[in-house]
Design a protein around this motif. Structure first.
Motif, PDB file in Angstrom:
ATOM      1  N   MET A  75       0.605  -1.428   0.236  1.00 37.70           N
ATOM      2  CA  MET A  75       0.134   0.326  -0.115  1.00 37.70           C
ATOM      3  C   MET A  75       1.089   0.670   0.154  1.00 37.70           C
ATOM      4  N   ASP A 129      -2.556   5.468  -1.409  1.00 34.55           N
ATOM      5  CA  ASP A 129      -3.987   4.883  -1.821  1.00 34.55           C
ATOM      6  C   ASP A 129      -4.160   4.273   0.172  1.00 34.55           C
ATOM      7  N   ASP A 174     -11.547  -0.435  -1.285  1.00 34.44           N
ATOM      8  CA  ASP A 174     -12.073  -0.923  -3.255  1.00 34.44           C
ATOM      9  C   ASP A 174     -13.082   0.178  -3.913  1.00 34.44           C
ATOM     10  N   ASP A 185      -5.145   0.147  -3.099  1.00 31.55           N
ATOM     11  CA  ASP A 185      -4.862  -1.379  -3.060  1.00 31.55           C
ATOM     12  C   ASP A 185      -5.705  -1.225  -1.689  1.00 31.55           C
ATOM     13  N   ARG A 186      -5.853  -2.528  -0.979  1.00 31.38           N
ATOM     14  CA  ARG A 186      -6.550  -3.050   0.551  1.00 31.38           C
ATOM     15  C   ARG A 186      -5.226  -2.731   0.710  1.00 31.38           C
TER      16      ARG A 186
END
Length: 63
Positions: free
Chosen positions: A1, A5, A34, A39-40
């Motif tokens: 990440m 993000d 999401d 990115d998670r």
């Protein structure tokens, strides 16, 4: 990440009223990431980065 993000995720969390970093869950962060197209946060480090970004967005600044 990436930091970006984390910022996008935190911004979406803040916009949805999830501003308490102690109450934000991993599921909240995953859903926000999401929705933001980011990115998670896949690790504890990533989640902490989102929490720091959320604090930076929502905490009042003193002069």
């Amino acid at each position: 990440m990436t930091a970006y993000d984390a910022y996008l995720t935190a911004r979406l969390l803040a916009a949805s009223g999830r501003t308490d970093t102690d109450a934000v869950t991993t599921a909240d962060m995953d859903a926000a990431a999401d929705m933001a197209g980011a990115d998670r946060p896949g690790s504890g480090h990533g989640r902490q980065t989102v929490r720091l970004a959320l604090d930076a967005i929502t905490q009042p600044r003193s002069l």
